[in-house]
Enzyme design. Structure first.
Site, PDB file in Angstrom:
ATOM      1  N   ARG A  90      -4.042  12.168 -15.585  1.00  0.00           N
ATOM      2  CA  ARG A  90      -3.527  12.757 -16.738  1.00  0.00           C
ATOM      3  C   ARG A  90      -4.132  11.719 -17.814  1.00  0.00           C
ATOM      4  O   ARG A  90      -4.737  12.094 -18.963  1.00  0.00           O
ATOM      5  CB  ARG A  90      -2.300  12.702 -16.887  1.00  0.00           C
ATOM      6  CG  ARG A  90      -1.633  13.660 -16.202  1.00  0.00           C
ATOM      7  CD  ARG A  90       0.131  13.567 -16.633  1.00  0.00           C
ATOM      8  NE  ARG A  90       0.467  14.797 -15.417  1.00  0.00           N
ATOM      9  CZ  ARG A  90       1.885  14.666 -15.024  1.00  0.00           C
ATOM     10  NH1 ARG A  90       2.413  13.733 -15.470  1.00  0.00           N
ATOM     11  NH2 ARG A  90       2.313  15.506 -14.312  1.00  0.00           N
TER      12      ARG A  90
ATOM     13  N   GLN B  89      -5.026   4.422  -3.339  1.00  0.00           N
ATOM     14  CA  GLN B  89      -3.981   5.556  -2.853  1.00  0.00           C
ATOM     15  C   GLN B  89      -4.494   5.995  -1.439  1.00  0.00           C
ATOM     16  O   GLN B  89      -3.893   5.927  -0.167  1.00  0.00           O
ATOM     17  CB  GLN B  89      -3.634   6.410  -3.760  1.00  0.00           C
ATOM     18  CG  GLN B  89      -2.728   7.580  -3.346  1.00  0.00           C
ATOM     19  CD  GLN B  89      -3.111   8.787  -2.650  1.00  0.00           C
ATOM     20  OE1 GLN B  89      -4.375   9.186  -2.928  1.00  0.00           O
ATOM     21  NE2 GLN B  89      -2.289   9.265  -1.936  1.00  0.00           N
ATOM     22  N   VAL B  90      -5.970   6.507  -1.377  1.00  0.00           N
ATOM     23  CA  VAL B  90      -6.394   7.011  -0.071  1.00  0.00           C
ATOM     24  C   VAL B  90      -6.497   5.877   0.845  1.00  0.00           C
ATOM     25  O   VAL B  90      -5.933   6.088   2.221  1.00  0.00           O
ATOM     26  CB  VAL B  90      -7.861   7.612  -0.344  1.00  0.00           C
ATOM     27  CG1 VAL B  90      -8.344   7.929   0.896  1.00  0.00           C
ATOM     28  CG2 VAL B  90      -7.762   8.669  -1.350  1.00  0.00           C
ATOM     29  N   ASN B  91      -6.854   4.606   0.689  1.00  0.00           N
ATOM     30  CA  ASN B  91      -6.978   3.714   1.611  1.00  0.00           C
ATOM     31  C   ASN B  91      -5.510   3.426   2.131  1.00  0.00           C
ATOM     32  O   ASN B  91      -5.306   3.239   3.192  1.00  0.00           O
ATOM     33  CB  ASN B  91      -7.446   2.416   1.177  1.00  0.00           C
ATOM     34  CG  ASN B  91      -9.021   2.474   0.862  1.00  0.00           C
ATOM     35  OD1 ASN B  91      -9.564   3.443   1.141  1.00  0.00           O
ATOM     36  ND2 ASN B  91      -9.558   1.526   0.020  1.00  0.00           N
TER      37      ASN B  91
ATOM     38  N   ARG C  70      -8.652  -6.787  -4.117  1.00  0.00           N
ATOM     39  CA  ARG C  70      -7.849  -6.219  -3.370  1.00  0.00           C
ATOM     40  C   ARG C  70      -8.321  -6.835  -1.663  1.00  0.00           C
ATOM     41  O   ARG C  70      -7.506  -6.774  -1.105  1.00  0.00           O
ATOM     42  CB  ARG C  70      -8.372  -4.735  -2.945  1.00  0.00           C
ATOM     43  CG  ARG C  70      -9.677  -4.652  -2.333  1.00  0.00           C
ATOM     44  CD  ARG C  70     -10.394  -3.243  -2.076  1.00  0.00           C
ATOM     45  NE  ARG C  70     -11.334  -2.879  -1.384  1.00  0.00           N
ATOM     46  CZ  ARG C  70     -12.546  -3.635  -1.352  1.00  0.00           C
ATOM     47  NH1 ARG C  70     -12.729  -4.318  -2.406  1.00  0.00           N
ATOM     48  NH2 ARG C  70     -13.503  -2.989  -0.433  1.00  0.00           N
TER      49      ARG C  70
ATOM     50  N   TYR D 283      -2.155  -5.234  -2.589  1.00  0.00           N
ATOM     51  CA  TYR D 283      -3.692  -4.248  -2.433  1.00  0.00           C
ATOM     52  C   TYR D 283      -3.798  -3.565  -3.345  1.00  0.00           C
ATOM     53  O   TYR D 283      -4.788  -3.523  -4.196  1.00  0.00           O
ATOM     54  CB  TYR D 283      -3.704  -4.091  -1.086  1.00  0.00           C
ATOM     55  CG  TYR D 283      -4.969  -3.029  -0.798  1.00  0.00           C
ATOM     56  CD1 TYR D 283      -6.190  -3.537  -0.354  1.00  0.00           C
ATOM     57  CD2 TYR D 283      -4.795  -1.789  -1.086  1.00  0.00           C
ATOM     58  CE1 TYR D 283      -7.131  -2.738  -0.328  1.00  0.00           C
ATOM     59  CE2 TYR D 283      -5.688  -0.919  -0.703  1.00  0.00           C
ATOM     60  CZ  TYR D 283      -7.108  -1.622  -0.323  1.00  0.00           C
ATOM     61  OH  TYR D 283      -8.218  -0.673  -0.261  1.00  0.00           O
ATOM     62  N   PHE D 284      -2.742  -2.834  -3.551  1.00  0.00           N
ATOM     63  CA  PHE D 284      -2.712  -1.505  -4.450  1.00  0.00           C
ATOM     64  C   PHE D 284      -3.061  -1.978  -6.038  1.00  0.00           C
ATOM     65  O   PHE D 284      -3.824  -1.680  -6.625  1.00  0.00           O
ATOM     66  CB  PHE D 284      -1.657  -0.417  -4.430  1.00  0.00           C
ATOM     67  CG  PHE D 284      -1.769   0.687  -5.054  1.00  0.00           C
ATOM     68  CD1 PHE D 284      -2.439   1.837  -4.652  1.00  0.00           C
ATOM     69  CD2 PHE D 284      -1.341   0.588  -6.612  1.00  0.00           C
ATOM     70  CE1 PHE D 284      -2.404   2.898  -5.774  1.00  0.00           C
ATOM     71  CE2 PHE D 284      -1.515   1.872  -7.512  1.00  0.00           C
ATOM     72  CZ  PHE D 284      -1.930   3.080  -6.813  1.00  0.00           C
TER      73      PHE D 284
ATOM     74  N   GLY E  52      -4.152  -4.954  -6.948  1.00  0.00           N
ATOM     75  CA  GLY E  52      -5.271  -5.683  -7.103  1.00  0.00           C
ATOM     76  C   GLY E  52      -6.469  -4.682  -7.157  1.00  0.00           C
ATOM     77  O   GLY E  52      -7.221  -4.904  -8.268  1.00  0.00           O
TER      78      GLY E  52
ATOM     79  N   TYR F  69      -3.630   4.204   6.306  1.00  0.00           N
ATOM     80  CA  TYR F  69      -3.439   3.177   7.170  1.00  0.00           C
ATOM     81  C   TYR F  69      -1.897   3.112   7.521  1.00  0.00           C
ATOM     82  O   TYR F  69      -1.464   2.591   8.552  1.00  0.00           O
ATOM     83  CB  TYR F  69      -3.480   1.636   6.675  1.00  0.00           C
ATOM     84  CG  TYR F  69      -4.862   0.951   7.034  1.00  0.00           C
ATOM     85  CD1 TYR F  69      -5.162   0.519   8.170  1.00  0.00           C
ATOM     86  CD2 TYR F  69      -5.753   1.266   6.092  1.00  0.00           C
ATOM     87  CE1 TYR F  69      -6.422  -0.154   8.534  1.00  0.00           C
ATOM     88  CE2 TYR F  69      -7.282   0.920   6.531  1.00  0.00           C
ATOM     89  CZ  TYR F  69      -7.424   0.297   7.549  1.00  0.00           C
ATOM     90  OH  TYR F  69      -8.597  -0.104   7.772  1.00  0.00           O
TER      91      TYR F  69
END
Length: 130
Positions: free
Chosen positions: A28, A50-52, A101, A90-91, A93, A56
């Site tokens: 958005r 988000q995908v990474n 990250r 991680y997210f 970073g 996992y």
């Protein structure tokens, strides 16, 4: 206790929902309509993070469950909490810069290896010891 593992599953669902919502908000903000996955660099980092994380989580849940059931629930629970924290860091970073990250990524990988070790030790003890 199955209830503790169910709590972890609920936490994982919460984290996955949070990460997915961040992608929606970024779409958005930067006016990037699905199915596009490229555009503003910040959107791309949020999308990639988000995908990474999503990739996992099945590995994490499986190892957490096996380590908790067959080895030691308390140790598995502590590893699970630390893993969720490191994936959140991680997210966060990755959203700032791709290099940010790396520290949390290494920490989360070490926790997955630890959970794998616990799971294997628990399975071996369960099936090989009387």
């Amino acid at each position: 206790n199955k209830m503790q593992l169910d709590c972890y599953h609920s936490c994982v669902v919460f984290f996955l929902a949070y990460f997915a919502l961040q992608v929606i908000y970024a779409r958005r903000k930067y006016k990037i309509s699905p199915p596009e996955t490229t555009g503003h660099p910040e959107f791309e980092r949020i999308f990639r993070a988000q995908v990474n994380c999503s990739e996992y989580f099945p590995i994490f849940i499986s190892l957490l469950w096996v380590a908790g059931v067959f080895c030691h629930q308390g140790v598995a629970a502590a590893c699970g909490l630390l893993y969720l924290y490191t994936r959140f860091k991680y997210f966060q970073g990755y959203v700032v810069a791709a290099q940010e990250r790396l520290g949390p990524l290494c920490a989360s990988a070490r926790l997955l290896w630890l959970l794998l070790g616990l799971a294997v030790a628990g399975l071996l003890a369960h099936f090989l010891l009387p």
